[in-house]
Design an enzyme around this catalytic site. Structure first.
Site: not given
Ligand code: GLN
Length: 475
Positions: A77, A152, A176
């Protein structure tokens, strides 16, 4: 790719069916050819991959141990730093940023013979649940191209599902890793907070950020975690706890294991997702597990708590992107404050700006106690719910997401609706406990659904044993 698990690559190298360089070449060519279908890779690190593969072949030729991940193509990532290989965090502000050092996780992957073939697309600074917040375009779900892969870490989940990498690394702050794993039908693991060093992971919310693996089976995910885990003096929050040999304890025996099913997670679960979770729970019961209903009463406060803590920490962490130190600098500024304003105004996307504003507000004078401190107290209650539950059960099983992968564009105009998609994952992240998603079937339309397994701090081994036993029933 012909060799598509860690074990098959290990066997192929051992039997001289192929060399690590051949695996790397084939993986790169295949990934480059397939990528336009998903936009999951932002960049291929061919030179670095071939050098790593050559090192593996040399070790093999010299009769040395090439490591647990010898020759395995790994995707990373883009929020995880790779020395000399562009790391954008899915943001325009870091479009040309080439880091001067490697994240500890990357060093350990390569020391174990892993071959990093490219960087994957993600929501900007890991903020999002659909990968639609990337400055480099959305990622398409390989299973259903008109749908999101989740976020994400959408790119990292997609490449494993698309078989353009054998395993990949993602980051999880509020879900995420688990949510995209569930949407793409692969295994995704969020380890205990502190289990894997955060050194070289670009900070979103430091008290919540984790690095973890994606893989096509539990065994591979366990192997990657084992390689990355363990104390790192460069991250003061990394834990001293010894790292067990996770993969060798996957014996399929879960008889007598006590499982908790939280009422708060199941009461609103409806439709095909709920049916698949119920079916998975029955399968586990059939394997000899005892199933108990449990309660995690503070669950209702999780999303609000998360969005106070995560945005507060993000606003502080992202202050470093000011045009002076890293990446993009707006060319059209007369004064220093104009330079800051224009750089951040032009460099950050809408969601990142929204979070910086919210985070700055909750930390501002007079509001800190009312919001940030209060949220930390509620976080302690959420953690206590889990501590209490784990006095009676070995693991908690639950859905990962209330729904399967949704259509690209479906939720972009409704941030609240998007935030609600993390309702079942955020609690585990706030408590810092290990949790994962393991595929548990698909809807009638063929959309994958993941079963979430959560265990107490540092009990990844138990979590993997349960996930692996379940996975065996699916094949
Ligand atoms: N979807 C969550 C957010 O928007 C989690 C994001 C993540 O775990 N990086 O913050």
């Amino acid at each position: 790719m012909s060799a598509d698990t860690i074990q098959s690559i290990r066997d192929g190298l051992k039997n001289k069916q192929f060399s690590a360089v051949e695996v790397a070449r084939e993986a790169l060519a295949f990934a480059e050819r397939e990528n336009p279908k998903t936009n999951a890779y932002l960049l291929f690190s061919s030179e670095r991959a071939l050098e790593a593969a050559e090192r593996v072949d040399k070790k093999l030729a010299a009769g040395e141990d090439p490591g647990l991940l010898a020759g395995v193509p790994v995707a990373v990532k883009d929020v995880i730093l790779t020395k000399g290989v562009r790391s954008t965090c899915g943001s325009k502000i870091l479009e040309h940023y080439s880091p001067p050092y490697d994240a500890t996780a990357i060093e350990r992957i390569e020391a174990a013979g892993g071959v990093i073939i490219g960087k994957t697309n993600c929501d900007e600074f890991a903020m999002g649940s659909s990968n639609e917040n990337s400055a480099y375009g959305p990622v398409r779900n390989p299973v259903a191209p008109d749908r999101v892969p989740g976020g994400s870490s959408g790119g990292s989940a997609a490449v494993v599902a698309q078989k353009t990498a054998v395993v990949s690394l993602g980051s999880d702050t509020g879900g995420s890793i688990r949510q995209p794993a569930s949407f793409c039908g692969v295994v995704g693991v969020t380890p205990t907070y502190g289990r894997v060093s955060r050194y070289g992971l670009v900070a979103f919310a430091s008290s919540l950020d984790h690095i973890g693996p994606f893989a096509r089976n539990v065994h591979d995910a366990a192997t990657v975690l084992e390689v990355m885990a363990g104390r790192d003096p460069l991250d003061s929050t990394s834990a001293e706890a010894p790292v067990p040999d996770y993969a060798s304890h996957l014996n399929g025996d879960v008889r007598g294991m006590k499982l908790g099913v939280p009422v708060e997670y199941m009461k609103n679960a409806t439709g095909e997702t709920a049916d698949l979770i119920h079916k998975a729970i029955e399968t586990l019961r059939g394997l000899g597990c005892e199933v108990h209903e449990i309660s995690l009463p503070a669950t209702d406060y999780a999303i609000a708590t998360y969005y106070v803590i995560a945005t507060a920490e993000a606003s502080s962490n992202l202050a470093r992107f000011d045009g002076a130190r890293y990446g993009y600098r707006s060319p059209s500024s007369g004064t220093l404050s104009d330079m800051y304003r224009n750089t951040r105004g032009e460099g950050f996307g809408a969601e990142v700006k929204r979070r910086i504003m919210l985070g700055t507000y909750v930390l501002s004078h007079g509001y800190y106690d009312a919001y940030y401190l209060k949220a930390q107290k509620v976080r302690a209650l959420i953690t206590r719910d889990f501590t209490n539950a784990f006095q009676n059960v070995d693991a908690i099983v639950a859905p990962v997401s209330p729904f399967p992968a949704f259509k690209i564009g479906e939720k972009v105009n409704d941030p609240m609706e998007m935030y609600l998609s993390d309702i079942y994952t955020i609690t585990g992240s706030l408590a810092g406990i290990p949790c994962m998603s393991v595929p548990c079937g698909a809807t009638a339309d063929g959309l994958p659904v993941g079963l979430q397994i959560l265990c107490n701090h540092f009990q990844e081994q138990k979590m993997f044993r349960l996930a692996d036993a379940f996975e065996r029933t699916c094949s």
